[in-house]
Design a protein around this motif. Structure first.
Motif, short mmCIF file in Angstrom:
data_model
loop_
_atom_site.label_atom_id
_atom_site.label_comp_id
_atom_site.label_asym_id
_atom_site.label_seq_id
_atom_site.Cartn_x
_atom_site.Cartn_y
_atom_site.Cartn_z
N ASP A 102 0.56 -1.22 0.01
CA ASP A 102 -0.51 -0.30 0.11
C ASP A 102 0.97 1.32 -0.58
OD1 ASP A 102 1.15 -0.24 2.22
OD2 ASP A 102 -1.21 -0.29 3.58
N GLY A 103 2.27 0.93 0.02
CA GLY A 103 2.73 2.56 0.11
C GLY A 103 3.04 2.95 1.78
N SER A 104 3.25 2.06 1.91
CA SER A 104 3.70 2.45 3.47
C SER A 104 5.12 2.00 3.38
CB SER A 104 2.92 2.01 4.45
OG SER A 104 2.68 1.23 4.48
N ILE A 105 5.89 2.72 5.29
CA ILE A 105 6.66 2.37 4.89
C ILE A 105 6.96 1.32 7.09
CG2 ILE A 105 9.43 2.45 5.69
CD1 ILE A 105 9.20 4.32 3.22
N GLN A 106 7.20 0.48 7.49
CA GLN A 106 7.11 0.62 8.45
C GLN A 106 8.56 -0.06 9.08
OE1 GLN A 106 3.67 -1.93 10.25
NE2 GLN A 106 2.38 -0.67 8.43
N LEU A 107 9.42 0.77 10.35
CA LEU A 107 10.08 0.11 11.38
C LEU A 107 9.71 -0.60 12.98
CD1 LEU A 107 11.26 2.39 9.11
CD2 LEU A 107 12.90 2.47 10.43
N TRP A 108 10.85 -1.41 12.87
CA TRP A 108 10.41 -2.67 14.01
C TRP A 108 12.25 -2.56 14.58
CZ3 TRP A 108 7.84 -3.51 10.38
CH2 TRP A 108 6.94 -3.75 9.88
N SER A 109 12.05 -2.57 15.79
CA SER A 109 13.66 -2.23 16.25
C SER A 109 13.61 -4.11 17.28
CB SER A 109 13.36 -1.08 17.42
OG SER A 109 14.86 -1.17 18.40
N ILE A 110 15.05 -4.17 17.59
CA ILE A 110 14.76 -5.45 17.95
C ILE A 110 14.81 -5.26 19.65
CG2 ILE A 110 16.44 -7.53 17.96
CD1 ILE A 110 17.49 -7.71 15.48
N ALA A 111 15.19 -4.30 20.42
CA ALA A 111 15.22 -3.72 21.63
C ALA A 111 13.60 -4.06 22.59
CB ALA A 111 15.46 -3.04 22.23
N GLY A 112 12.58 -4.24 21.58
CA GLY A 112 11.47 -4.54 22.34
C GLY A 112 10.64 -5.09 21.26
N TRP A 113 10.59 -6.46 20.96
CA TRP A 113 9.41 -6.60 19.61
C TRP A 113 8.31 -6.70 20.60
CZ3 TRP A 113 11.01 -7.51 15.65
CH2 TRP A 113 12.94 -7.68 14.84
N GLY A 114 7.51 -5.91 19.21
CA GLY A 114 5.97 -5.69 19.97
C GLY A 114 5.06 -6.53 18.34
N VAL A 115 3.77 -6.00 18.62
CA VAL A 115 3.34 -6.10 17.72
C VAL A 115 2.86 -4.83 17.03
CG1 VAL A 115 0.85 -7.04 17.14
CG2 VAL A 115 1.43 -7.15 19.16
N LYS A 116 3.01 -3.37 17.60
CA LYS A 116 3.20 -2.62 16.74
C LYS A 116 4.46 -2.24 16.28
CE LYS A 116 -0.89 -0.59 18.96
NZ LYS A 116 -1.61 0.67 19.71
N PRO A 117 4.70 -1.50 15.19
CA PRO A 117 5.86 -0.79 14.70
C PRO A 117 6.54 0.76 15.10
CG PRO A 117 4.30 -0.08 12.39
CD PRO A 117 3.15 -1.02 13.86
N VAL A 118 7.89 0.61 15.72
CA VAL A 118 8.27 1.90 16.09
C VAL A 118 7.99 3.06 15.23
CG1 VAL A 118 10.00 2.96 16.74
CG2 VAL A 118 10.33 0.43 17.47
N VAL A 119 7.49 2.74 13.71
CA VAL A 119 7.72 3.97 13.07
C VAL A 119 6.92 3.68 12.17
CG1 VAL A 119 8.68 5.94 11.42
CG2 VAL A 119 9.78 5.31 13.13
N CYS A 120 5.82 4.36 11.54
CA CYS A 120 4.90 4.25 10.69
C CYS A 120 4.50 5.23 9.26
CB CYS A 120 3.73 3.39 11.66
SG CYS A 120 2.67 2.40 9.55
N VAL A 121 4.96 5.35 8.30
CA VAL A 121 4.55 6.54 7.78
C VAL A 121 3.64 5.87 6.28
CG1 VAL A 121 6.05 7.45 5.86
CG2 VAL A 121 7.05 6.91 8.08
N GLY A 122 2.66 6.29 6.85
CA GLY A 122 1.50 5.36 5.48
C GLY A 122 1.66 6.25 4.03
N ASN A 123 0.79 5.90 3.46
CA ASN A 123 1.28 6.33 1.46
C ASN A 123 2.66 7.48 1.69
OD1 ASN A 123 -1.46 6.00 1.61
ND2 ASN A 123 -2.15 7.71 3.22
N SER A 124 3.90 6.58 1.83
CA SER A 124 4.95 7.14 1.68
C SER A 124 4.82 7.19 -0.10
CB SER A 124 6.11 6.75 2.08
OG SER A 124 5.83 5.06 2.16
#
Length: 670
Positions: A375-397
């Motif tokens: 869908d054109g979005s960019i999402q970032l995750w961090s290994i330090a704390g694995w979670g369901v939600k991404p650390v950064v989410c840029v929609g419609n990038s």
């Protein structure tokens, strides 16, 4: 004998060691590199002022790199001639100006020519005149100082093409004018290794995956023809042939290749749901598990359930691998336990359903990972704390699928490439909007990536061919600091550029190209700036064939193949039929055997003259040919019944009389 040996040694000492030896003719390296030198052609796109201007100059980078060696030679020759001319004319130029007692000039004086009151200087420019009063009593050692900022020295060179290394920076660091001058000098100081070019061929379709090991000795190329070719620079000659070809998964395109941190294994990602791991020689080591497609929750499956899109080995750990798939998930695998994934990452979706993850990437330290969605979005995750939600989410990038992501080594910049024909630069500290967007980069392949230069001052990406455009596949180079285009290099006039890489150790640029019928990998290098890699194999001549060489050509027989797939139709039966025909096969005549029987029957109806005469006189009659064989046998029936000779006498007394049935015709008559 000893005297003769001493005489021979004495005579032999007068000749060089190579006297009498036949040396093999070797092609000089200059002619080899001239054969692989790229031709400098005019780029029609450079006329666009919005794309081709960098600090008010046109992009002539390909011409600079192609003449780098000639520039070095001319620079050496000119420096020698200039120094000799200065020594010869020293007494003619300044004979009446001896050096003062306080100031001592070390080095050669400048040659001056006073004509009409104007002074023209040959050689390096004068030192700055701002502090002449302070420097009169100090000796001048080394080359003269460069001109200060804002002074128009060497105005003729500003409009022309800058050749060679950048000018040294002058002035105070705190002044704004000096900073502007420094930026202008740096803009033309890039030296791209693009003077020479070789092509690694072998694929029958576009090359969609590329991987070069960390030492720069082996190259992997994957294609849409379902195969992976392995090239070794150390064992390859000028024919540039691969030493191994493997097919990871039948009928599935190769989408990504990645070396391990130790370069002893590599990861192969295809269009199937299972990735494979191979050793350095191309032998299969492991195959990942495939998940159950009937389980709706992706976290409960042991693997991907749809085709893979991307994959990358961890930059630091050789046991960790990241993969992305069309099923809308990213998975982290442990190489030692491939029966199930180590972690399942589900991206944040803007709409219900499954959105494919088109690409993924690790950062330089392996502490963060990024994923690009359909869908054109960019999402970032961090290994330090694995979670369901991404650390950064840029929609419609981006307005279309993302095809490539790349982190900088300092962790400040993220580059993204998309199907929408744009390349965006993101600041990881402020990911709300892109700091720069480069348009006009057509992209038709889902594996088109973006790569950094070894020092990360530049980044490069490739473009695809459009239907109504006369421009071929290009490589675009951009400045990271100024965020503007530096150069554009034409790779192929008919093929699209998909993957690109700039190896830090070899200082060589790799670019994969191709279409539906052919594919290859272009390697750009500079003999004066690059190391090993293409320089090793391009100068190695192939082995000459010997008269004793023999190679058996394999013959495959498939008698049950369809006629359209047969190489040559079988004519075995036709040959057998021809052999049986005495006229077509020219069969010789059979010899005559016996007294006129079984031989050839000619006009005499016999082979001997005696037989012919007896037959004509009626003494020899041959009636067996005109007689009925049944009647000939029945005429001996009465004789055999009255006087049996063979079986009947043994049973003469015990043999009952035969009783024959009467014919039906007789019963009907009664």
């Amino acid at each position: 004998m000893e005297d003769e040996a001493e005489i021979y040694d004495g005579v032999r000492a007068q000749f060089p060691l190579t006297f009498g030896k036949q040396s093999k003719s070797q092609t000089p390296l200059e002619s080899i590199h001239n054969a692989t030198r790229r031709t400098t052609r005019a780029d029609p796109l450079l006329s666009d002022p919005h794309k081709s201007t960098v600090a008010g100059k046109t992009n002539g980078i390909p011409a600079l790199s192609s003449s780098s060696k000639d520039w070095l030679d001319s620079f050496k020759n000119s420096s020698r001639k200039t120094s000799k001319a200065r020594v010869d004319q020293r007494n003619l130029v300044e004979p009446s100006h001896p050096p003062d007692g306080d100031s001592q000039v070390i080095g050669e004086p400048r040659i001056r020519d006073s004509v009409d009151g104007d002074e023209t200087f040959f050689g390096p420019p004068r030192p700055p005149a701002g502090n002449d009063s302070d420097d009169e009593n100090e000796p001048v050692i080394g080359p003269p100082r460069p001109p200060p900022a804002g002074e128009g020295v060497l105005d003729d060179d500003e409009d022309g093409t800058f050749i060679g290394p950048p000018r040294p920076h002058t002035g105070e660091l705190n002044s704004d004018s000096d900073e502007d001058t420094e930026e202008e000098d740096d803009s033309s100081g890039y030296r791209l290794p693009i003077s020479n070019e070789i092509v690694l061929k072998g694929h029958t379709k576009v090359v969609s995956a590329l991987a070069v090991d960390h030492s720069g000795s082996r190259v992997l190329s994957g294609s849409y023809d379902y195969t992976v070719r392995m090239y070794d620079f150390q064992g390859m000659n000028s024919r540039l042939q691969s030493f191994r070809q493997i097919e990871p998964f039948e009928g599935h395109q190769v989408r990504r290749l990645s070396w391990s941190p130790t370069s002893d294994r590599f990861l192969c990602v295809t269009g199937s749901a299972q990735a494979k791991i191979y050793d350095r020689d191309g032998l299969t080591l492991a195959e990942f598990m495939k998940g159950d497609m009937y389980i709706r929750d992706l976290k409960n499956t042991k693997g991907h359930i749809s085709g893979l899109t991307c994959g990358e080995w961890h930059p630091k750990s050789k046991e960790t691998i990241l993969t992305s798939s069309e099923d809308g998930s990213l998975r982290i695998w442990d190489v030692n336990d491939i029966k199930s994934q180590k972690q399942v990452i589900k991206p944040k979706l803007s709409r219900p359903g499954r959105v494919p993850v088109t690409t993924c990437a690790w950062d330089h330290d392996g502490t963060r990972l990024a994923g690009g969605l359909g869908d054109g979005s960019i999402q970032l995750w961090s290994i330090a704390g694995w979670g369901v939600k991404p650390v950064v989410c840029v929609g419609n990038s981006h307005t279309d699928d993302i095809t490539g992501l790349k982190f900088s080594s300092d962790g400040l910049i993220l580059l993204s490439r998309s199907f929408d024909g744009t390349l965006k630069v993101w600041d990881l500290r402020k990911m709300k909007t892109a700091i720069q967007t480069f348009d006009g980069l057509p992209n038709n392949y889902a594996q088109t990536n973006v790569a950094f230069s070894p020092d990360e001052d530049l980044f490069v990406t490739g473009t695809s061919i459009e239907k109504d455009s006369s421009t071929g596949g290009l490589l675009y180079f951009y400045d990271r600091a100024k965020l503007e285009m530096v150069s554009r290099v034409g790779i192929s006039p008919t093929f699209s550029v998909v993957q690109s890489a700039w190896h830090p150790r070899l200082n060589q640029i790799f670019a994969t190209v191709g279409d539906r019928h052919e594919g290859g990998t272009h390697i750009l290098y500079d003999p004066t700036a690059s190391e090993r890699g293409a320089l090793v194999c391009v100068a190695r001549a192939p082995r000459k064939q010997s008269v004793d060489d023999f190679q058996a050509q394999p013959v495959i027989h498939n008698p049950h193949a369809l006629p359209m797939f047969r190489d040559q139709p079988s004519r075995k039966r036709q040959r057998e039929k021809i052999l049986k025909d005495p006229l077509k096969s020219h069969k010789p005549e059979l010899p005559i055997n016996g007294p006129g029987h079984g031989g050839r029957v000619g006009t005499t109806k016999g082979s001997l003259l005696t037989q012919y005469l007896l037959r004509q006189g009626g003494m020899l009659k041959e009636t067996w040919m005109d007689e009925d064989p049944r009647e000939a046998i029945l005429k001996y029936a009465d004789v055999a019944a009255k006087d049996p000779k063979f079986i009947a006498p043994a049973y003469a007394q015990t043999q009952p009389e035969p009783v024959f049935t009467k014919s039906d015709s007789e019963d009907d008559e009664k």
